[in-house]
Design an enzyme around this catalytic site. Structure first.
Site, PDB file in Angstrom:
ATOM      1  CG  HIS A 165      16.276  -0.433  21.182  1.00  0.00           C
ATOM      2  ND1 HIS A 165      16.926  -0.775  20.153  1.00  0.00           N
ATOM      3  CD2 HIS A 165      15.188  -0.932  21.196  1.00  0.00           C
ATOM      4  CE1 HIS A 165      16.420  -1.765  19.566  1.00  0.00           C
ATOM      5  NE2 HIS A 165      14.984  -1.831  20.118  1.00  0.00           N
ATOM      6  N   GLY A 166      17.016   4.242  22.441  1.00  0.00           N
ATOM      7  CA  GLY A 166      17.276   5.335  23.276  1.00  0.00           C
ATOM      8  C   GLY A 166      18.563   5.168  24.147  1.00  0.00           C
TER       9      GLY A 166
END
Lengths: 240, 60
Positions: A205-206
């Site tokens: 999810h970065g």
């Protein structure tokens, strides 16, 4: 006190009878029934009761009713107390052993304890590189930080951080960063030497972590977890 | 006898201390005695009795 008061009072004849009767009991011992009639011509019920013989239960020192029991009190009292104390000592020992057995059965066994630690040779990790180990079923990151990374992380303003923690609180030796490789967002394994802050980057999810394992950008709420570790020598670290 | 009673057993506090100290001493004696008995009965069978046979081979 009461005895003297009663003996002197109105009731004294009755008490004398009682006393007499009791005296008769004692002197009669276990042999034969009570004297048919007590002194004073007072009828006593159940005069045919046999006095039970307790000499089976008596200690040899007090078998003879004519001998003073005070002569043997020391030996008898010491014996009783020592038996009590000895029983207590043994039962305390037994209770302690049982409790100890149960409590120690709850602690981890030696093979589990042996697996819970990992020794890492630090000489194998070149400067600027990150190595991943498996520790307690989870990835463990050991990062040999460069001097540049160390000074950059120490200079970070804590006000910018989501989970404010100074770099010196996260490392024992600034050259070595040791964190669990589990993203604090949803538990993915971050990628080392990636992301905007040069530390770790979680591809799921970065989330961006810096070279101290602190969350800097993205959805993760907390910094990467630092396990307990120590350095037994200069080129060896023991985690766990 | 009465000296032991008066010193260690007469007062409840002294009695409790005597029992506690006695339990500690008894535990030591009983445990070590039990271990010694076990090793005596198993002489030559335990690892620590035969360990030296194997250590020499490692050195050579």
């Amino acid at each position: 006190m009461m005895c003297t008061a009663v003996r002197a009072g109105v009731l004294s004849p009755y008490f004398q009878v009682t006393k007499h009767a009791v005296k008769g009991l004692v002197s009669a011992g276990a042999k034969g029934p009570l004297p048919a009639a007590a002194a004073g011509g007072i009828r006593l019920a159940h005069t045919d009761i046999k006095i039970p013989d307790f000499s089976e239960y008596r200690r040899p020192e007090v078998l003879d009713p004519n001998k003073s029991s005070q002569d043997s009190v020391d030996a008898r009292r010491s014996f009783s107390y020592m038996m009590t104390a000895g029983t207590l000592v043994v039962s305390i020992y037994a209770a302690k052993t049982v409790v100890h057995q149960f409590v120690s059965s709850m602690s981890a066994s030696a093979d589990v304890l042996a697996l819970s630690k990992i020794e890492i040779k630090l000489g194998d990790i070149p400067e600027g590189k990150n190595m991943t180990f498996k520790w307690r079923g989870k990835p463990l990151f050991v990062r040999h930080r460069t001097q540049k990374e160390i000074s950059a992380e120490e200079a970070v303003n804590l006000g910018e951080l989501r989970d404010p923690q100074h770099d010196k609180d996260r490392v024992t030796d600034p050259k070595w960063l040791i964190v669990l490789g589990v993203c604090t967002h949803l538990g993915c394994v971050p990628i080392a030497n990636a992301g905007e802050f040069g530390g770790y980057y979680c591809p799921c999810h970065g989330s961006h972590y810096d070279a101290s394992g602190r969350i800097r950008k993205g959805p993760a709420p907390l910094n990467l977890e630092v396990p307990y570790y120590e350095f037994p020598s200069d080129d060896m670290v023991v985690v766990g | 006898m009465s000296l032991v009673y008066n010193l260690f057993l007469r007062k409840t506090s002294a009695f409790a201390v005597t029992v506690m100290v006695g339990a500690v001493l008894f535990e030591r004696v009983f445990d070590q005695g039990g271990d010694a008995l076990f090793e005596e009965l198993n002489r030559g069978k335990l690892w620590k009795h035969i360990k030296h046979n194997y250590e020499k081979k490692d050195d050579e």
